[in-house]
Design an enzyme around this catalytic site. Structure first.
Site, mmCIF file in Angstrom:
data_model
loop_
_atom_site.group_PDB
_atom_site.id
_atom_site.type_symbol
_atom_site.label_atom_id
_atom_site.label_comp_id
_atom_site.label_asym_id
_atom_site.label_seq_id
_atom_site.Cartn_x
_atom_site.Cartn_y
_atom_site.Cartn_z
ATOM 1 N N HIS A 130 0.875 -1.175 0.000
ATOM 2 C CA HIS A 130 0.000 0.000 0.000
ATOM 3 C C HIS A 130 0.915 1.229 0.000
ATOM 4 O O HIS A 130 2.028 1.172 0.540
ATOM 5 C CB HIS A 130 -0.827 -0.042 1.284
ATOM 6 C CG HIS A 130 -1.915 0.971 1.379
ATOM 7 N ND1 HIS A 130 -1.670 2.285 1.708
ATOM 8 C CD2 HIS A 130 -3.251 0.868 1.213
ATOM 9 C CE1 HIS A 130 -2.816 2.941 1.753
ATOM 10 N NE2 HIS A 130 -3.791 2.108 1.445
ATOM 11 N N ASP A 207 3.204 -4.417 8.009
ATOM 12 C CA ASP A 207 1.974 -3.643 7.885
ATOM 13 C C ASP A 207 0.803 -4.624 8.017
ATOM 14 O O ASP A 207 0.475 -5.346 7.071
ATOM 15 C CB ASP A 207 1.957 -2.939 6.517
ATOM 16 C CG ASP A 207 0.642 -2.243 6.241
ATOM 17 O OD1 ASP A 207 -0.268 -2.308 7.101
ATOM 18 O OD2 ASP A 207 0.513 -1.640 5.152
ATOM 19 N N GLN A 210 -4.379 -5.043 6.962
ATOM 20 C CA GLN A 210 -5.384 -5.945 6.361
ATOM 21 C C GLN A 210 -5.343 -7.341 6.963
ATOM 22 O O GLN A 210 -6.051 -8.232 6.499
ATOM 23 C CB GLN A 210 -5.153 -6.041 4.831
ATOM 24 C CG GLN A 210 -5.378 -4.752 4.083
ATOM 25 C CD GLN A 210 -6.834 -4.312 4.058
ATOM 26 O OE1 GLN A 210 -7.755 -5.086 4.324
ATOM 27 N NE2 GLN A 210 -7.066 -3.050 3.734
ATOM 28 N N LYS A 233 -10.338 -0.451 10.564
ATOM 29 C CA LYS A 233 -10.480 -1.637 9.701
ATOM 30 C C LYS A 233 -10.813 -2.883 10.528
ATOM 31 O O LYS A 233 -10.828 -3.994 10.023
ATOM 32 C CB LYS A 233 -9.198 -1.861 8.905
ATOM 33 C CG LYS A 233 -8.942 -0.759 7.866
ATOM 34 C CD LYS A 233 -7.742 -1.069 7.017
ATOM 35 C CE LYS A 233 -7.248 0.133 6.248
ATOM 36 N NZ LYS A 233 -8.073 0.483 5.092
ATOM 37 N N CYS A 371 -4.694 2.578 -3.733
ATOM 38 C CA CYS A 371 -3.436 3.036 -3.114
ATOM 39 C C CYS A 371 -2.330 1.996 -3.253
ATOM 40 O O CYS A 371 -1.526 1.811 -2.326
ATOM 41 C CB CYS A 371 -3.626 3.380 -1.635
ATOM 42 S SG CYS A 371 -4.728 4.755 -1.369
HETATM 43 C C1 LIG Z 1 -2.411 -2.689 3.596
HETATM 44 C C2 LIG Z 1 -2.717 -1.318 4.105
HETATM 45 N N1 LIG Z 1 -1.774 -0.628 4.747
HETATM 46 C C3 LIG Z 1 -1.987 0.593 5.229
HETATM 47 C C4 LIG Z 1 -3.203 1.208 5.066
HETATM 48 C C5 LIG Z 1 -3.391 2.601 5.601
HETATM 49 O O1 LIG Z 1 -4.315 2.596 6.630
HETATM 50 P P1 LIG Z 1 -4.855 4.009 7.220
HETATM 51 O O2 LIG Z 1 -5.423 4.730 6.042
HETATM 52 O O3 LIG Z 1 -5.889 3.586 8.192
HETATM 53 O O4 LIG Z 1 -3.693 4.688 7.814
HETATM 54 C C6 LIG Z 1 -4.213 0.544 4.387
HETATM 55 C C7 LIG Z 1 -5.508 1.204 4.141
HETATM 56 O O5 LIG Z 1 -6.256 0.846 3.268
HETATM 57 C C8 LIG Z 1 -3.976 -0.758 3.912
HETATM 58 O O6 LIG Z 1 -4.917 -1.434 3.258
#
Ligand SMILES: Cc1ncc(COP(=O)(O)O)c(C=O)c1O
Length: 416
Positions: A130, A207, A210, A233, A371
């Site tokens: 992401h 990270d 998800q 999430k 993203c």
């Molecule tokens: C894999 C992953 N990492 C990071 C993020 C970023 O999360 P946030 O927008 O809550 O900071 C997302 C958000 O969709 C994501 O799917």
């Protein structure tokens, strides 16, 4: 006995859905929400926790002797403890509250990267990240003179972990990798990456944005150095996220934000920093969101992460099995070991048109690059449609989703 066990083992989705007021809101009577990878819906328990804070004990934490503030402080710190237990952290002070996964990664980039990265160092990412776990490292590399390397994505949507031995060198200082893809649903064997990275004395940031909502996570079993995720999430409120870091690493890092609440002592010309975790929590925090996230975790634990994982796996298998039979539909990502995030294309129809058509049938899905532009470049596409399922979705939702794909094909046929 076996029957009783299997019933207990199953998530009772009818009961689960009753916890989410959004589904009984008259305007949403027909809503089929398939965008939980973007954000999940919020249960009454979470909304109540936030409301109770605001109505009954709104006050600032840590600095007052009166009962109201003591209650707020207890609620805030109790949530930290719950979160530490939820992800198997050794200490609750290894849990730092941030605005979300994005900010948590930026904290590591600023507090660790800006202090320790040097020219010639390498940061290993993957092609599946992401932007939240890509852009900060691009900037860190530009500022420090470090070099970015990438674990490639193969055609089936898996990372080519066989290349790890070549990609990890004595110059690798950090591996930053996702635990599960927000586009392809791929579940990444981060344990293998962490073990290989540690052999080369590199740190690993995972990270988990998800992954944490769908499966149990134990950061100590993984031996992750940093682990980040977002409250919204996983049934929690927006504006709250978690940075987990091993105590020694967080201690060695510089603070990222400076000001009130994060100091030990203050003089005219210099100050010293508070202990963990407060060193990283400058200023007034999003206290109701922290308390709301604590409530979300209590509910997830009550429903059971194993049960949730099993339910999600069942839905994923069911939807993939149906889509496999449609020769005009492409599903991106692996066939197995994946989360209920289904990116797909319908031959001849643009992803945005698919999403708009689905909306006309009250099915909320997402379209775009999600993203994750590196994945789009790799797949040589500009966008996908994406349906993401969670604990309040049912096989009937899958059936209606598949039916909408057929209807979309019929509707758009005249232009194809
Ligand atoms: C894999 C992953 N990492 C990071 C993020 C970023 O999360 P946030 O927008 O809550 O900071 C997302 C958000 O969709 C994501 O799917």
């Amino acid at each position: 006995m076996a029957i009783a066990e299997s019933i207990e083992d199953k998530l009772d989705v009818v009961q689960v859905r009753k916890h989410f007021p959004i589904f009984s809101y008259p305007e949403n009577a027909e809503l089929i929400y398939l965008d939980s990878a973007a954000t999940t819906q919020r249960p009454t328990k979470v909304l109540d926790a936030i409301r109770h804070f605001n109505e009954e004990y709104n006050s600032n934490i840590h600095r007052s002797a009166y009962k109201l503030a003591e209650k707020a402080t207890a609620g805030y710190e109790c949530a930290r403890l719950l979160i530490a237990q939820f992800i198997g952290a050794a200490h609750s002070h290894e849990i730092i509250f941030t605005r979300g996964a994005t900010e948590a990664i930026n904290f590591v980039m600023r507090g660790w990267g800006e202090k320790f990265l040097k020219p010639g160092d390498e940061i290993l990412l993957s092609e599946m990240e992401h932007h939240s776990n890509l852009v900060p490292w691009q900037v860190a590399a530009q500022k420090s003179g470090a070099k970015l390397q990438f674990i490639p994505l193969d055609d089936s949507g898996e990372l080519e972990l066989g290349k790890l031995d070549d990609l990890l060198t004595e110059r690798t200082r950090l591996v930053a990798v996702t635990h599960a893809s927000n586009v392809l649903g791929t579940r990444v064997d981060v344990k293998r990456i962490i073990d290989a990275a540690h052999e080369m004395k590199a740190l690993v940031l995972v990270d988990g944005a998800q992954h944490v909502p769908h499966s149990p996570v134990n950061v100590q079993d993984l031996d992750a150095d940093f682990y980040v995720f977002s409250g919204h999430k996983m049934l929690g409120p927006m504006g709250i996220g978690i940075l987990y870091g091993k105590e020694a690493l967080l201690d060695a890092m510089d603070p990222v934000l400076y000001g009130g609440s994060m100091i030990d002592d203050v003089g005219y010309y210099e100050s010293t920093w508070a202990k963990l975790p407060w060193k990283f929590e400058a200023g007034t925090q999003n206290i109701p969101a922290v308390i709301g996230l604590g409530a979300a975790i209590e509910l997830l634990e009550e429903w059971g992460m194993r049960r949730i994982e099993k339910h999600d796996r069942m839905l994923t298998g069911y939807v993939l099995q149906q889509l496999e039979q449609l020769d005009f539909v492409t599903v991106f990502g692996p066939k197995e070991h994946r989360n209920p995030v289904i990116s797909f294309a319908i031959q001849g129809i643009h992803a945005h048109d698919i999403a708009t058509f689905f909306d006309s049938r009250n099915i909320a899905i997402r379209s775009g690059h999600h993203c994750a532009k590196l994945i789009m470049k790799k797949l040589n596409i500009s966008a996908t449609a994406r349906a993401s399922f969670y604990l309040y979705n049912t096989t009937e939702h899958v059936d209606l989703f598949v039916d909408a794909i057929h209807k979309a094909r019929g509707y758009f046929a005249r232009w194809i």
